[in-house]
Structure formats: structure tokens, C-alpha cells
Scaffold this active site. Structure first.
Site, short mmCIF file in Angstrom:
data_model
loop_
_atom_site.label_atom_id
_atom_site.label_comp_id
_atom_site.label_asym_id
_atom_site.label_seq_id
_atom_site.Cartn_x
_atom_site.Cartn_y
_atom_site.Cartn_z
CD1 TRP A 35 33.79 41.34 36.88
CD2 TRP A 35 35.93 41.97 36.72
NE1 TRP A 35 33.87 42.33 35.92
CE2 TRP A 35 35.17 42.73 35.80
CE3 TRP A 35 37.31 42.19 36.80
CZ2 TRP A 35 35.73 43.68 34.97
CZ3 TRP A 35 37.88 43.15 35.97
CH2 TRP A 35 37.10 43.89 35.06
CG ASP A 63 35.36 41.24 46.21
OD1 ASP A 63 35.10 42.17 47.00
OD2 ASP A 63 35.39 41.39 44.96
CE1 TYR A 68 32.83 43.14 39.70
CE2 TYR A 68 33.00 41.49 41.42
CZ TYR A 68 33.43 42.66 40.83
OH TYR A 68 34.48 43.35 41.39
CG ASN A 156 38.27 51.23 42.28
OD1 ASN A 156 39.38 50.79 41.95
ND2 ASN A 156 37.17 50.52 42.11
CE LYS A 250 37.07 34.02 37.35
NZ LYS A 250 37.54 33.59 36.01
CG ASN A 260 45.32 31.30 43.59
OD1 ASN A 260 46.41 31.28 43.00
ND2 ASN A 260 44.22 31.71 43.01
#
Ligand code: NAP
Length: 292
Positions: A35, A63, A68, A156, A250, A260
Site C-alpha cells: 500500500w 500483498d 493501491y 475486513n 510494508k 523485518n
């Protein structure tokens, strides 16, 4: 029901770096979000290079979504995965406004074109909308039969919506639910995470470092110091320690990508989990599903 804590294997984790979809396919517990990528042409190469670095370091789940940058993020992904498509587990999403039978087909074709690939590994409905779910599920199943997508899921969806979904014909083929889940947003632990775990269905945690906010949270400093890590790494390690949860941070800066990946090696202790629960208490009652 409140469940949280170290992995128990209820989602049949093969090891600490993978979990298993209901269909039996193993997927990494750490992936890469996209995103805000693809919004500025001058940053595209750096963003694609960041994703490539992540792939080189083993973060092979990516993802993205048609939403986006209106397909721009999918184009950045295309650049990153060029020549190495088979290494990647690709997730994209269809907007609820495109969730009709014809709309899903069209949206998927557009995403495939932006992604410069012939298939999406996991295709999600971005959030619940007004198109009847049966229609969207039928469209997903048709795309599966045509080989355009390999699996489908949702995003969601709260527990009631998941219950409604799995009662539909073929609704039980849902492979994941992507939801907001991080130390500051633990609401899903009350019933959605246990419900998903019982079905052997991983949750995909979006915004796992709370869009960078947890990287600056002083309540994580002491734990981070004990592990020689950063607060962001502790926040991420905590999400990945939850059974049946896939984290998709992200990162466009190379140092963030490296940190990460390194968070996979952080083993939080029971003392760490207890300290985290005091600083970021688990939910004590049901609340509406939080979304960004
Ligand atoms: P996030 O991953 O929690 O946070 C991203 C921010 O954190 C970026 O500013 C990034 O900086 C920074 N960051 C990443 N790793 C870091 C580290 N190790 N140390 C310090 N800062 C770090 O938030 P998100 O982008 O909202 O969520 C992740 C992905 O989930 C999205 O990209 C998207 O793919 C997906 N998502 C899905 C939904 C949905 O409705 N389904 C909603 C939101 C997000 P840099 O970029 O500068 O490196």
C-alpha cells in the site's frame, strides 16, 4: 473467547516460518505489503528494488490490491517479480464495487495485466460490500476453474460475516481473512482469531507495525533492548508469534526490509509476552472490527 500467545500448532505450522491454508498449502508467515507504492513515478524503481530485496531475503508472499495507486502498486509488483514469478505467492484484492459476477472477472483481468502474470495465488474481496456474497463467491470459483486465481479469500470480515460466508455454497473454500491486527489493535483476539483457528484458517495481519507508529513506541524499548532489536521488530515478532497469523509489513527502505526479515529470528519469552500484555492489554469484550 480470548486466545493469544505463542504458536501452538493449531494451524499445523510446519515450522516457525510457515503456516498452512485450509487447502493444505504452506504459506510464509512473513510477507510484504505494497500500500502507498506506485503513487509516485520517481519512487517506483526504489519500491520495486525494495520488494526484490525482500524476495532475495525470503519474503516471497507479496500483498497488493487493484485499489493501491489504481493499479500502480500492482505494476511495481510486476517489476519486482519479473523473471521470478514462480518464487512468489501473489495476493491481490478486488474492490467491493467490482464484486459482481462480471465485475470480478473484469477486475481480475485488469489485475493480471498490471501484474504481468497469468495467475494470482490468492484473490481477496477487499471488504464487505453491497453485492450479494453468493455472486462474488461464484465469480471467484469461476476464476479458479479458469486458472486465473488459485485460491480466494476475504478481507475486513468480522466473525458474523465469516459465519454467513461459510454457510454459502462453496463459501467454505475461503482460505484467509485479511484484517487489521497489531499490538495497538488486538480486538480480533476476542472471537475472530479463535474462530479462524478452529477452522484451520490463517488470519493475514495488515498494518502489523501500525503503519510505523509502533516503531516509535517507548513501551517496547526494554524488550527491544533485551533482544538487541528495534521496537518495530518486537511488534512484528509478536504478530508472527500468534498461531495461524501471517504478517504483511510494508517497507520501502532497505534497512526496514532487512530488520523485518531478521524479526523472524526473535524468540519472545513468556516474560516478554506478559510485559506486552500489560502494555497492550488483550480485549476483554467484543468490539466492532477495526479497519483502516
Ligand atoms: P505497516 O506495514 O504496519 O507499516 C508500514 C510503515 O512502517 C511504513 O511507513 C514503513 O516505512 C514502516 N516500517 C516498516 N518496517 C519497519 C521497520 N522495521 N522499522 C520501522 N518502520 C518500519 O502498515 P500498512 O502498510 O498499512 O500495512 C501493511 C500492508 O497491509 C499494506 O501495505 C497492504 O499491503 C496491506 N493492507 C491491507 C488493508 C486491507 O484493508 N486489507 C489495509 C491496510 C493495509 P518505509 O516504507 O519507509 O520502509
Amino acid at each position: 473467547m480470548v486466545l493469544s500467545g505463542p504458536r501452538t500448532g493449531a494451524c499445523h505450522a510446519i515450522d516457525d516460518t510457515t503456516t498452512t491454508l485450509p487447502c493444505g498449502e504452506a504459506v510464509p508467515v512473513l510477507g510484504q505489503g505494497t500500500w502507498k507504492m506506485g503513487e509516485d513515478g520517481r519512487r517506483r524503481t526504489d519500491e520495486a528494488n525494495a520488494l526484490k530485496l525482500g524476495l532475495d531475503l525470503g519474503m516471497t508472499l507479496i500483498d497488493t490490491a487493484e485499489m493501491y495507486a489504481s493499479g500502480g502498486a500492482e505494476e511495481v509488483v510486476a517489476e519486482a517479480i519479473a523473471g521470478r514469478r514462480d518464487e512468489v505467492f501473489l495476493v491481490s484484492k478486488v474492490l467491493p464495487s467490482n464484486a459482481s459476477r462480471a465485475g470480478v472477472k473484469r477486475a481480475c483481468e485488469n489485475s493480471l495485466r498490471h501484474l504481468a502474470t497469468d495467475r494470482i495465488d490468492l484473490y481477496l474481496l477487499h471488504w464487505p460490500g453491497s453485492v450479494p456474497l453468493t455472486e462474488t463467491v461464484e465469480a471467484f470459483e469461476a476464476l479458479k476453474a479458469a486458472g486465473k486465481i488459485r485460491h480466494w479469500g476475504v478481507s475486513n470480515f468480522d466473525t458474523g460475516e465469516m459465519e454467513e460466508l461459510v454457510r454459502l455454497p462453496a463459501g467454505g473454500n475461503v482460505q484467509t481473512n485479511q484484517v487489521l491486527y497489531n499490538l495497538s489493535q488486538r480486538g480480533v483476539e476476542f472471537d475472530l482469531a479463535p474462530w479462524s483457528r478452529q477452522r484451520g484458517m490463517p488470519l493475514m495481519a495488515y498494518s502489523p507495525v501500525d503503519q510505523g507508529v509502533l516503531a516509535r513506541n517507548a513501551r517496547l524499548d526494554a524488550i527491544a533492548a533485551r533482544h538487541g532489536a528495534t521496537p518495530a521488530q518486537i511488534a512484528l515478532a509478536w504478530v508472527m508469534a500468534q498461531d495461524g497469523v501471517i504478517a504483511i509489513p510494508k517497507a520501502s527502505r532497505p534497512e526496514h526490509i532487512r530488520q523485518n526479515v531478521a524479526a523472524l529470528d526473535i524468540e519472545l519469552t513468556s516474560e516478554d509476552f506478559a510485559e506486552i500484555d500489560r502494555a497492550f492489554p488483550p480485549p476483554r469484550r467484543k468490539s466492532g472490527l477495526a479497519m483502516i
